[in-house]
Design a protein around this motif. Structure first.
Motif, PDB file in Angstrom:
ATOM      1  N   LYS A   1     -20.537 -61.929  48.527  1.00 34.19           N
ATOM      2  CA  LYS A   1     -21.257 -60.797  47.936  1.00 34.19           C
ATOM      3  C   LYS A   1     -22.594 -61.262  47.343  1.00 34.19           C
ATOM      4  N   LEU A   2     -22.544 -62.377  46.639  1.00 36.25           N
ATOM      5  CA  LEU A   2     -23.745 -62.863  45.963  1.00 36.25           C
ATOM      6  C   LEU A   2     -24.890 -63.111  46.945  1.00 36.25           C
ATOM      7  N   THR A   3     -24.574 -63.794  48.034  1.00 37.22           N
ATOM      8  CA  THR A   3     -25.632 -64.150  48.975  1.00 37.22           C
ATOM      9  C   THR A   3     -26.129 -62.922  49.742  1.00 37.22           C
TER      10      THR A   3
ATOM     11  N   ILE B   1     -12.716 -67.584  43.611  1.00 35.74           N
ATOM     12  CA  ILE B   1     -13.517 -67.789  42.406  1.00 35.74           C
ATOM     13  C   ILE B   1     -14.903 -68.300  42.727  1.00 35.74           C
ATOM     14  N   ASN B   2     -14.933 -69.360  43.478  1.00 34.25           N
ATOM     15  CA  ASN B   2     -16.244 -69.940  43.715  1.00 34.25           C
ATOM     16  C   ASN B   2     -16.769 -69.667  45.116  1.00 34.25           C
ATOM     17  N   LEU B   3     -16.166 -68.680  45.756  1.00 32.85           N
ATOM     18  CA  LEU B   3     -16.609 -68.371  47.110  1.00 32.85           C
ATOM     19  C   LEU B   3     -18.099 -68.045  47.128  1.00 32.85           C
ATOM     20  N   SER B   4     -18.505 -67.191  46.210  1.00 37.75           N
ATOM     21  CA  SER B   4     -19.906 -66.793  46.170  1.00 37.75           C
ATOM     22  C   SER B   4     -20.810 -67.990  45.904  1.00 37.75           C
ATOM     23  N   LEU B   5     -20.352 -68.857  45.032  1.00 39.65           N
ATOM     24  CA  LEU B   5     -21.183 -70.010  44.694  1.00 39.65           C
ATOM     25  C   LEU B   5     -21.259 -70.999  45.853  1.00 39.65           C
TER      26      LEU B   5
ATOM     27  N   SER C   1     -16.877 -65.980  31.909  1.00 38.12           N
ATOM     28  CA  SER C   1     -18.290 -66.144  32.255  1.00 38.12           C
ATOM     29  C   SER C   1     -18.500 -67.379  33.125  1.00 38.12           C
ATOM     30  N   SER C   2     -17.586 -68.347  33.012  1.00 41.25           N
ATOM     31  CA  SER C   2     -17.789 -69.520  33.849  1.00 41.25           C
ATOM     32  C   SER C   2     -17.364 -69.243  35.285  1.00 41.25           C
ATOM     33  N   ARG C   3     -16.648 -68.115  35.481  1.00 41.78           N
ATOM     34  CA  ARG C   3     -16.188 -67.798  36.834  1.00 41.78           C
ATOM     35  C   ARG C   3     -16.843 -66.572  37.434  1.00 41.78           C
ATOM     36  N   SER C   4     -17.724 -65.946  36.692  1.00 41.57           N
ATOM     37  CA  SER C   4     -18.338 -64.736  37.247  1.00 41.57           C
ATOM     38  C   SER C   4     -19.861 -64.851  37.232  1.00 41.57           C
ATOM     39  N   HIS C   5     -20.476 -64.112  38.118  1.00 40.84           N
ATOM     40  CA  HIS C   5     -21.935 -64.073  38.181  1.00 40.84           C
ATOM     41  C   HIS C   5     -22.397 -62.771  37.541  1.00 40.84           C
ATOM     42  N   ALA C   6     -23.349 -62.851  36.639  1.00 43.02           N
ATOM     43  CA  ALA C   6     -23.879 -61.637  36.027  1.00 43.02           C
ATOM     44  C   ALA C   6     -25.303 -61.428  36.529  1.00 43.02           C
ATOM     45  N   ILE C   7     -25.593 -60.211  36.990  1.00 42.55           N
ATOM     46  CA  ILE C   7     -26.946 -59.929  37.489  1.00 42.55           C
ATOM     47  C   ILE C   7     -27.525 -58.723  36.759  1.00 42.55           C
ATOM     48  N   PHE C   8     -28.584 -58.950  36.024  1.00 34.83           N
ATOM     49  CA  PHE C   8     -29.297 -57.865  35.358  1.00 34.83           C
ATOM     50  C   PHE C   8     -30.489 -57.507  36.248  1.00 34.83           C
ATOM     51  N   ILE C   9     -30.592 -56.230  36.588  1.00 32.76           N
ATOM     52  CA  ILE C   9     -31.642 -55.826  37.533  1.00 32.76           C
ATOM     53  C   ILE C   9     -32.620 -54.864  36.867  1.00 32.76           C
ATOM     54  N   ILE C  10     -33.892 -55.209  36.902  1.00 35.95           N
ATOM     55  CA  ILE C  10     -34.908 -54.296  36.372  1.00 35.95           C
ATOM     56  C   ILE C  10     -35.746 -53.803  37.549  1.00 35.95           C
ATOM     57  N   THR C  11     -35.854 -52.491  37.683  1.00 33.06           N
ATOM     58  CA  THR C  11     -36.701 -51.939  38.738  1.00 33.06           C
ATOM     59  C   THR C  11     -37.948 -51.356  38.090  1.00 33.06           C
TER      60      THR C  11
ATOM     61  N   TYR D   1     -17.015 -60.836  40.145  1.00 31.45           N
ATOM     62  CA  TYR D   1     -15.887 -61.618  39.660  1.00 31.45           C
ATOM     63  C   TYR D   1     -14.822 -61.614  40.744  1.00 31.45           C
ATOM     64  N   GLN D   2     -14.446 -62.754  41.214  1.00 28.68           N
ATOM     65  CA  GLN D   2     -13.490 -62.884  42.306  1.00 28.68           C
ATOM     66  C   GLN D   2     -13.855 -61.996  43.493  1.00 28.68           C
ATOM     67  N   GLU D   3     -15.110 -62.057  43.850  1.00 27.73           N
ATOM     68  CA  GLU D   3     -15.637 -61.316  45.000  1.00 27.73           C
ATOM     69  C   GLU D   3     -15.531 -59.801  44.852  1.00 27.73           C
ATOM     70  N   GLU D   4     -15.408 -59.334  43.617  1.00 27.57           N
ATOM     71  CA  GLU D   4     -15.464 -57.893  43.396  1.00 27.57           C
ATOM     72  C   GLU D   4     -16.684 -57.592  42.541  1.00 27.57           C
ATOM     73  N   ILE D   5     -17.387 -56.506  42.945  1.00 28.82           N
ATOM     74  CA  ILE D   5     -18.580 -56.142  42.184  1.00 28.82           C
ATOM     75  C   ILE D   5     -18.203 -55.093  41.150  1.00 28.82           C
ATOM     76  N   ARG D   6     -18.588 -55.336  39.906  1.00 30.18           N
ATOM     77  CA  ARG D   6     -18.299 -54.363  38.848  1.00 30.18           C
ATOM     78  C   ARG D   6     -19.584 -53.937  38.167  1.00 30.18           C
ATOM     79  N   ASP D   7     -19.622 -52.661  37.853  1.00 33.17           N
ATOM     80  CA  ASP D   7     -20.780 -52.083  37.189  1.00 33.17           C
ATOM     81  C   ASP D   7     -20.595 -52.239  35.686  1.00 33.17           C
ATOM     82  N   LEU D   8     -21.423 -53.028  35.047  1.00 30.81           N
ATOM     83  CA  LEU D   8     -21.239 -53.278  33.613  1.00 30.81           C
ATOM     84  C   LEU D   8     -21.777 -52.136  32.751  1.00 30.81           C
ATOM     85  N   LEU D   9     -22.425 -51.154  33.386  1.00 31.80           N
ATOM     86  CA  LEU D   9     -22.963 -50.039  32.603  1.00 31.80           C
ATOM     87  C   LEU D   9     -22.193 -48.747  32.841  1.00 31.80           C
ATOM     88  N   ALA D  10     -21.230 -48.785  33.757  1.00 37.24           N
ATOM     89  CA  ALA D  10     -20.488 -47.555  34.053  1.00 37.24           C
ATOM     90  C   ALA D  10     -19.407 -47.350  33.003  1.00 37.24           C
ATOM     91  N   LYS D  11     -18.974 -46.089  32.905  1.00 39.89           N
ATOM     92  CA  LYS D  11     -17.892 -45.804  31.958  1.00 39.89           C
ATOM     93  C   LYS D  11     -16.675 -46.634  32.316  1.00 39.89           C
TER      94      LYS D  11
END
Ligand code: ADP
Ligand code: MG
Length: 630
Positions: free
Chosen positions: A299-301, A271-275, A215-225, A151-161
């Motif tokens: 960040k996204l690329t 906002i849309n830099l990543s896109l 959600s229209s301005r952020s990228h959500a990435i779910f990663i399964i290893t 979100y705005q070129e910052e990466i956030r952990d959606l599972l962290a406290k």
């Protein structure tokens, strides 16, 4: 499972288009549908609602197209299943949903909650992965999930406290780009991983004043290893690791930047830099002439570098709306999707990577087991038992004997039953000693108390030891339970009939896929045939064929002209916006300069300038601490 050879052949990014149905409001307001799709051919036609009558509609062909009647399940079986299967086999894979806000990206990736029929790609992949594991044998799997957002070129952990904390991207020569300190959860079932996803989704909404806007301005990435360990014929373990990125991108619509100043302007530019970086990377990749691919611009690329011209398999879903007022955005989405078709990846299986968590687990379990044995325990086999019995019957020096025993090493790790028998025996032994002391008439009371105390201490020690062993055993069990082995700790509950049905459904979707490919090839050939038809039987025929040819070429010419006009218009819009942004940034800069000139002494300014260093990773200026200044 057959042995898989690492594949090194190039394959294109697979691109499919999905158009959602007109929604209630659109129907109520009388909006027209301007999109036509031929799902059998994989073609889509879009009409310009404002265009003149002579303006031809735009046609595109994709690997598959899904119209308003498409079923989530069919999308999964036809378009995503193969990719997820490859990830299970050790490839990296990425699924993107690209498109304007409100066109069905989240619907496609997640699907509405609580409707099993409408489950999206992400939950469907959970079912697929865990069912696959339940049905395989002689392999150990370790599955873990992470969830982040940009979100705005910052990466956030959606599972962290603390999911507001921003994380950094780092790079390692062997494994490439990764997110430092990103949390991941080992999951043992579809239910568990779904819970992880739900927690992440909830965290995503927290703090957003307007979830839709967020959600229209952020990228959500779910990663399964997915890590899988297989024993080869020589009994050696091999580990393969596949990573699945499931990406719900920010809305691709043009963000209007006018009117924004100061922080809001800074936000708007990010906002849309990543896109836009994603779009630039795609352009550079398909251009063919570009030697530099600007992955590092956002960040996204950087994070998804593998998936774009790298060693991953990639599917892009382009979502569009059907209504006339979406024409510009839909066309722009289709154009991007059309370009992405020509990106080539070279998928490769990740074999025995150094950082496999599964290997760590295996080693840790082995270590804990060895430790458990060291802690003492029953000696296996007759010898051990005899010895103990022998000791039990001995009188007098029981104490030292049992002390010795606690130092003995068992031959095998704590087996449940033996363990219990041993502990029981020890306890009984202590009870007997107690009785012997109490019933001994010839002993002084003081002496009795001392011995009883000693027995008591030993009892306590035994209990502690038991607790420690139990804790260790629990830990080993917990770790082992995370290594999934089909038929053992993960069981497939579907019956024969259900399996047959699944199999049939898969065959049908394969068939559909093949038919579509054949149709597309046929069409291509026909086109070529018209162009190549040379021999004419009569003048009349020649005129007819040449007219046909001319018409085709003319249509092509018109389409190309239109394309040029579209691109020019898009460029000029983009340019205007950039100029506007630049103007505002310059104004902002002038104000800052004014403040500096008037309030900061020139020598201080020079000092600060000398200390400033640009941090590429963080995209910001840092001041070097005074002590380190060189
Ligand atoms: P996005 O994530 O692209 O902004 P959403 O997935 O939130 O869009 O979809 C917007 C709305 O359209 C939602 O109400 C969703 O349920 C509906 N929708 C999207 N795609 C479909 C579809 N294929 N069939 C039915 N409804 C859909
Ligand atoms: Mg969405």
């Amino acid at each position: 499972m057959p042995k898989l050879k690492p594949s090194t052949s190039a394959e294109c990014v697979k691109v499919v288009v999905r158009c959602r149905p007109l929604d209630e409001k659109e129907i109520r307001d009388g909006h027209e549908r301007i999109v036509d799709m031929d799902v059998n051919k994989g073609t889509i036609t879009i009409h310009n609602p404002k265009g003149s009558n002579s303006e031809p509609p735009r046609n595109f062909t994709f690997d598959a197209v899904y119209d308003w009647n498409s079923k989530q399940r069919d999308l999964y079986d036809e378009t995503f299943r193969d990719l997820v299967q490859s990830v299970i086999e050790g490839f990296n894979g990425t699924i993107f949903a690209y498109g304007q806000t409100g066109t069905g990206k989240t619907f496609t990736m997640q699907g509405p909650k609580n409707d099993p029929e409408l489950r999206g790609v992400i939950p469907n992949s959970f079912d697929h992965i865990f069912q696959h594991i339940a049905r395989t044998q002689n392999q150990q799997y370790l599955i873990r999930a992470s969830y982040l957002e940009i979100y705005q070129e910052e990466i956030r952990d959606l599972l962290a406290k603390d999911h507001t904390k921003r994380l950094e991207l780092k790079e390692r020569p062997d494994t490439g780009v990764y997110v430092k300190d990103l949390s991941s959860f080992v999951t043992k079932s579809g239910k568990e991983i779904e819970h992880v996803m739900n927690v992440g989704n909830q965290n995503r909404a927290v703090g957003a004043t307007d979830m839709n806007e967020h959600s229209s301005r952020s990228h959500a990435i779910f990663i399964i290893t997915i890590e899988c360990s297989t024993e080869d014929d020589e009994g050696e373990n091999h580990i393969r690791v596949g990573r699945l990125n499931l990406v719900d991108l920010a809305g691709s619509e043009r963000q209007s930047k006018t009117g924004a100043t100061g922080t809001r302007l800074k936000e708007a530019t990010k906002i849309n830099l990543s896109l836009s970086a994603l779009c630039n990377v795609i352009s550079a990749l398909v251009d063919g002439k570009s030697t530099h691919i600007p992955y590092r611009d956002a960040k996204l690329t950087r994070l998804l570098q593998d998936s774009l011209g790298g060693n991953a398999k990639t599917v892009m879903v382009a979502n569009i709306g059907p209504a006339s007022y979406n024409y510009d955005e839909s066309l722009s989405t289709l154009r991007y999707a059309n370009r992405a078709k020509s990106i080539k990846n070279k998928p490769k299986i990740n074999e025995d990577p150094k950082d496999a968590l599964l290997r760590e687990f295996q080693e840790e379990i082995a270590r804990l087991k060895a430790h458990l044995q060291k802690k003492g325990g029953p000696k296996k086999g007759k010898g051990g038992k005899k010895k103990r019995r022998h000791r039990e019957t001995a009188d007098g020096e029981i104490i030292s004997e049992s002390d010795d025993e606690s130092d003995e090493e068992g031959e095998e790790g704590g087996g449940g039953d033996d363990e219990e028998v041993y502990m029981k025996e020890q306890q009984e032994k202590l009870e007997k000693q107690k009785e012997a002391i109490l019933s001994n008439q010839s002993m002084l009371q003081v002496e009795k108390d001392r011995l009883l105390n000693e027995v008591h201490d030993r009892e306590e020690k035994l209990n502690k030891e038991k607790q420690a062993r139990d804790a260790l055993a629990v830990k080993i069990k917990a770790m082992e339970s995370k290594l999934l082995v089909g038929g053992k700790n993960i069981v497939d509950h579907t019956n024969e009939q259900q399996r047959a049905l699944e199999q049939r459904r898969r065959e049908i979707s394969d068939q559909k896929k093949r038919e579509r490919e054949i149709q597309q090839k046929l069409e291509e050939r026909e086109e070529k045939a018209v162009e190549m038809e040379e021999g004419f039987q009569s003048l009349q025929q020649e005129v007819e064929i040449k007219t046909k040819k001319l018409k085709k070429l003319f249509a092509k010419l018109q389409a190309t002209k239109q394309e040029i006009a579209d691109i020019q218009e898009e460029h000029s819009k983009e340019r205007q916006e950039l100029e506007q942004t630049q103007m505002e940034l310059t104004r902002d800069l002038k104000l800052k300069m004014l403040i500096i000139e008037n309030f900061i002494p020139p020598e201080e300014k020079v000092k600060l300038q000398n200390r400033a260093r640009y941090n590429e990773d963080e995209d910001q200026w840092d001041l070097i601490p005074l002590a380190n200044k060189r």
